[in-house]
Design a protein around this motif. Structure first.
Motif, PDB file in Angstrom:
ATOM      1  N   MET A 180      61.139  55.532  61.668  1.00 58.04           N
ATOM      2  CA  MET A 180      60.395  54.645  62.585  1.00 58.04           C
ATOM      3  C   MET A 180      58.903  54.957  62.478  1.00 58.04           C
ATOM      4  SD  MET A 180      60.867  54.056  66.678  1.00 58.04           S
ATOM      5  CE  MET A 180      62.417  53.228  66.448  1.00 58.04           C
ATOM      6  N   SER A 181      58.098  53.980  62.100  1.00 50.72           N
ATOM      7  CA  SER A 181      56.664  54.170  61.875  1.00 50.72           C
ATOM      8  C   SER A 181      55.921  54.356  63.194  1.00 50.72           C
ATOM      9  CB  SER A 181      56.103  52.968  61.122  1.00 50.72           C
ATOM     10  OG  SER A 181      54.714  53.090  60.973  1.00 50.72           O
ATOM     11  N   LEU A 182      55.112  55.423  63.242  1.00 49.08           N
ATOM     12  CA  LEU A 182      54.346  55.718  64.460  1.00 49.08           C
ATOM     13  C   LEU A 182      52.866  55.848  64.097  1.00 49.08           C
ATOM     14  CD1 LEU A 182      55.192  58.147  67.313  1.00 49.08           C
ATOM     15  CD2 LEU A 182      52.986  58.367  66.177  1.00 49.08           C
ATOM     16  N   ALA A 183      51.986  55.314  64.945  1.00 48.19           N
ATOM     17  CA  ALA A 183      50.540  55.411  64.758  1.00 48.19           C
ATOM     18  C   ALA A 183      49.893  55.987  66.000  1.00 48.19           C
ATOM     19  CB  ALA A 183      49.947  54.037  64.453  1.00 48.19           C
ATOM     20  N   ILE A 184      48.840  56.737  65.789  1.00 45.99           N
ATOM     21  CA  ILE A 184      48.001  57.237  66.890  1.00 45.99           C
ATOM     22  C   ILE A 184      46.852  56.269  67.090  1.00 45.99           C
ATOM     23  CG2 ILE A 184      46.397  59.070  67.551  1.00 45.99           C
ATOM     24  CD1 ILE A 184      48.200  61.012  65.948  1.00 45.99           C
ATOM     25  N   VAL A 185      46.611  55.886  68.342  1.00 47.14           N
ATOM     26  CA  VAL A 185      45.431  55.099  68.687  1.00 47.14           C
ATOM     27  C   VAL A 185      44.488  56.031  69.432  1.00 47.14           C
ATOM     28  CG1 VAL A 185      44.520  53.111  69.922  1.00 47.14           C
ATOM     29  CG2 VAL A 185      46.743  52.959  68.787  1.00 47.14           C
ATOM     30  N   TRP A 186      43.417  56.401  68.778  1.00 52.58           N
ATOM     31  CA  TRP A 186      42.454  57.371  69.310  1.00 52.58           C
ATOM     32  C   TRP A 186      41.410  56.613  70.131  1.00 52.58           C
ATOM     33  CZ3 TRP A 186      38.181  59.890  65.864  1.00 52.58           C
ATOM     34  CH2 TRP A 186      37.479  60.853  66.613  1.00 52.58           C
ATOM     35  N   LEU A 187      41.509  56.741  71.436  1.00 55.05           N
ATOM     36  CA  LEU A 187      40.621  56.034  72.367  1.00 55.05           C
ATOM     37  C   LEU A 187      39.412  56.897  72.694  1.00 55.05           C
ATOM     38  CD1 LEU A 187      43.485  54.763  74.653  1.00 55.05           C
ATOM     39  CD2 LEU A 187      42.119  53.319  73.141  1.00 55.05           C
ATOM     40  N   ARG A 188      38.260  56.249  72.818  1.00 51.69           N
ATOM     41  CA  ARG A 188      37.030  56.961  73.192  1.00 51.69           C
ATOM     42  C   ARG A 188      36.319  56.185  74.297  1.00 51.69           C
ATOM     43  NH1 ARG A 188      35.784  58.433  67.725  1.00 51.69           N
ATOM     44  NH2 ARG A 188      35.093  56.316  67.246  1.00 51.69           N
ATOM     45  N   ARG A 189      35.420  55.302  73.910  1.00 54.00           N
ATOM     46  CA  ARG A 189      34.763  54.438  74.891  1.00 54.00           C
ATOM     47  C   ARG A 189      35.238  52.993  74.663  1.00 54.00           C
ATOM     48  NH1 ARG A 189      30.122  57.405  73.518  1.00 54.00           N
ATOM     49  NH2 ARG A 189      29.070  55.546  72.704  1.00 54.00           N
ATOM     50  N   ASP A 190      36.532  52.842  74.695  1.00 52.07           N
ATOM     51  CA  ASP A 190      37.200  51.542  74.547  1.00 52.07           C
ATOM     52  C   ASP A 190      38.409  51.547  75.476  1.00 52.07           C
ATOM     53  OD1 ASP A 190      38.398  53.559  73.154  1.00 52.07           O
ATOM     54  OD2 ASP A 190      38.888  52.379  71.381  1.00 52.07           O
ATOM     55  N   ALA A 203      45.830  46.176  66.321  1.00 51.40           N
ATOM     56  CA  ALA A 203      46.233  46.350  64.925  1.00 51.40           C
ATOM     57  C   ALA A 203      47.354  47.371  64.788  1.00 51.40           C
ATOM     58  CB  ALA A 203      45.031  46.770  64.085  1.00 51.40           C
ATOM     59  N   ALA A 204      47.279  48.450  65.553  1.00 52.27           N
ATOM     60  CA  ALA A 204      48.315  49.477  65.481  1.00 52.27           C
ATOM     61  C   ALA A 204      49.656  48.930  65.951  1.00 52.27           C
ATOM     62  CB  ALA A 204      47.906  50.687  66.325  1.00 52.27           C
ATOM     63  N   CYS A 205      49.641  48.179  67.030  1.00 57.46           N
ATOM     64  CA  CYS A 205      50.894  47.615  67.544  1.00 57.46           C
ATOM     65  C   CYS A 205      51.490  46.595  66.577  1.00 57.46           C
ATOM     66  CB  CYS A 205      50.650  46.969  68.908  1.00 57.46           C
ATOM     67  SG  CYS A 205      50.366  48.147  70.247  1.00 57.46           S
ATOM     68  N   ALA A 206      50.621  45.899  65.836  1.00 56.60           N
ATOM     69  CA  ALA A 206      51.107  44.896  64.890  1.00 56.60           C
ATOM     70  C   ALA A 206      51.722  45.528  63.647  1.00 56.60           C
ATOM     71  CB  ALA A 206      49.962  43.964  64.493  1.00 56.60           C
ATOM     72  N   ALA A 207      51.233  46.725  63.287  1.00 59.10           N
ATOM     73  CA  ALA A 207      51.649  47.324  62.015  1.00 59.10           C
ATOM     74  C   ALA A 207      52.687  48.434  62.163  1.00 59.10           C
ATOM     75  CB  ALA A 207      50.423  47.880  61.289  1.00 59.10           C
ATOM     76  N   HIS A 208      52.911  48.915  63.382  1.00 54.32           N
ATOM     77  CA  HIS A 208      53.792  50.065  63.559  1.00 54.32           C
ATOM     78  C   HIS A 208      54.789  49.800  64.689  1.00 54.32           C
ATOM     79  CE1 HIS A 208      51.288  52.586  60.885  1.00 54.32           C
ATOM     80  NE2 HIS A 208      50.297  51.861  61.372  1.00 54.32           N
ATOM     81  N   GLU A 209      55.905  50.486  64.614  1.00 58.97           N
ATOM     82  CA  GLU A 209      56.956  50.291  65.618  1.00 58.97           C
ATOM     83  C   GLU A 209      56.626  50.979  66.932  1.00 58.97           C
ATOM     84  OE1 GLU A 209      61.082  50.070  63.275  1.00 58.97           O
ATOM     85  OE2 GLU A 209      59.777  51.703  62.589  1.00 58.97           O
TER      86      GLU A 209
END
Length: 470
Positions: A1-11, A22-28
């Motif tokens: 199962m593909s997992l991605a980290i979304v690194w949040l800063r000032r967003d 983009a992360a949600c579209a490309a990873h499970e």
């Protein structure tokens, strides 16, 4: 199962967040992560007011993610080290983030992107903070802009394109071990001086949308004139929400127009408001192309300007709103109490500091950095250099704001002065602007006499300017 980290800063939002989308579209599955790393900011680490806002913004984001069956994973330490540890623990295939544009952030992100790719981990970055990237707007000769009006004329042709992104559906969150609590980041003041800020603000994505709705209801129709009246809520007050990425310029533009369309009738002109957002964009453009503008004079002629000797006692009186000049003091007290100051008043207090007191703009910029909830390095640097006369597209140095005439023109009844200077609240409006004209008022109220003569200090500033001209 593909997992991605979304690194949040000032967003710190879910809607119109390109990295998250983009992360949600490309990873499970996605793991939203915030890494507290103030040491990476060096001398421009967030000030006390910014840390207060950050705490509450992160809490609001945690709540929003829970509503989508996800969580915010908090870490503290070196960004690359923490990301590497998370990749090992989760097997993440990629890291997604939205870009920042300060010199230190660019250098860090470039280093991290290279390190991740060397480890075989995909790294993807996006624009979530600006209408257009700083390198996408250029003069006909391909050079960066130095003057706002032609810059805005170019940018304005591009900002009506595209619609804000929705919250990703579904948002399939992941979890990881080794996180820390929000309280452990110690962002809130130990001595609770923040009651005024808590009463004035609602950090977070929802708070930004509420302010946008209020602006559409009450202020935008009269924005061109109302934004200069400090006693009114004539501005959007979105600046801290924009800084922390709780709303994007694209959301503000599209959301405002949608709200006005729902109300029907004749729609007010939103161009003056969009132009002010353009100044924010211009500040980022300048800092990207001229990365020393937060420390060095944009106009090198000012390197030889004869600033007055640093005077800590004098600077402290200005900081505490005890200069004896009512509009200056009202602004500085509003700043201390709420973490914000009306833009017209910001120009006045900065002019008084750099010209009537002839103190170096660095000292004023650092105080604003520590006390503003919307402290933003590009905007703070642009604003102070603009007023001081040494910046890009700067006000001419001989333009010295007269605090008395400014308050008489934009606060004719002295309502703003009375709110922040209770010593003068019972005085007639004319004396609120110039209380020194009645010495008995000063004695009875305890309000200080002016620390400088406005006319004499203006003349001295103009005389000092001759050194730059020659």
């Amino acid at each position: 199962m593909s997992l991605a980290i979304v690194w949040l800063r000032r967003d710190l939002r879910l809607a119109d967040n390109p990295a998250l989308h983009a992360a949600c579209a490309a990873h499970e599955r996605v793991l939203p992560v915030y890494i507290h790393a103030p040491q990476e900011e060096g001398e421009w680490a967030p000030g006390a007011a910014s840390r207060w806002w950050l705490h509450h913004s992160l809490a609001a984001l945690e709540s929003s993610l829970h509503g989508h069956h996800s969580t915010l994973h908090l870490r503290a330490g070196d960004s690359l080290g923490e990301l590497a540890a998370l990749i090992r623990a989760t097997g993440a295939a990629a890291v997604y983030w939205n870009r920042l544009y300060e010199p230190a952030a660019i250098a860090r992100d470039t280093r991290i992107k290279q390190a991740l790719r060397e480890q075989g981990v995909a790294a993807h970055s996006f624009n979530a903070a600006l209408w257009r990237e700083p390198w996408q707007i250029a003069t006909k000769t391909g050079d960066p802009y130095r003057v706002f009006t032609p810059y805005w004329r170019n940018l304005r042709t591009l900002i009506d394109e595209g619609e804000p992104l929705p919250v990703p559906q579904p948002l399939r969150g992941a979890t990881a071990e080794g996180g820390v609590s929000l309280e452990s980041l110690e962002l809130l003041p130990r001595i609770r001086w923040d009651a005024g800020m808590a009463a004035a603000w609602t950090p977070g994505e929802r708070g930004a949308q509420e302010l946008l709705e209020l602006f559409a209801d009450d202020a935008v129709a009269d924005y061109a004139e109302g934004r200069d009246i400090p006693s009114r809520h004539g501005t959007s007050r979105l600046s801290p929400h924009l800084h922390f990425g709780e709303i994007s310029p694209r959301q503000a533009q599209a959301g405002l127009r949608a709200l006005l369309a729902k109300r029907g009738g004749k729609r007010p002109d939103v161009e003056p408001f969009l132009r002010e957002l353009g100044w924010r964009e211009f500040a980022h453009h300048l800092m990207f192309h001229f990365p020393e503008t937060h420390t060095a004079n944009f106009n090198p002629k000012f390197d030889g300007f004869p600033w007055a000797a640093d005077d800590e006692a004098l600077i402290e009186r200005w900081q505490r709103g005890r200069t004896g000049i009512p509009l200056v003091d009202a602004g500085m007290r509003e700043l201390w109490h709420t973490g914000w100051m009306h833009n017209r008043v910001r120009m006045v207090v900065a002019s008084f500091f750099t010209k009537n007191l002839r103190q170096h703009w660095h000292h004023g910029a650092r105080w604003f950095w520590d006390t503003l909830v919307d402290a933003d390095l590009p905007n703070n640097s642009l604003g102070w250099q603009w007023v001081a006369g040494c910046g890009a597209d700067a006000a001419p140095y001989f333009r010295v704001f007269n605090p008395v005439s400014q308050s008489q023109k934009f606060d004719a009844k002295g309502e703003y002065l009375a709110r922040w200077l209770p010593e003068l609240a019972n005085a007639v409006p004319a004396l609120r602007h110039e209380p020194w004209k009645d010495p008995s008022l000063l004695r009875k109220s305890g309000y200080p006499a002016p620390m400088v003569d406005l006319g004499e200090s203006r003349a001295a500033a103009l005389e000092a300017f001759q050194a730059v001209k020659s």
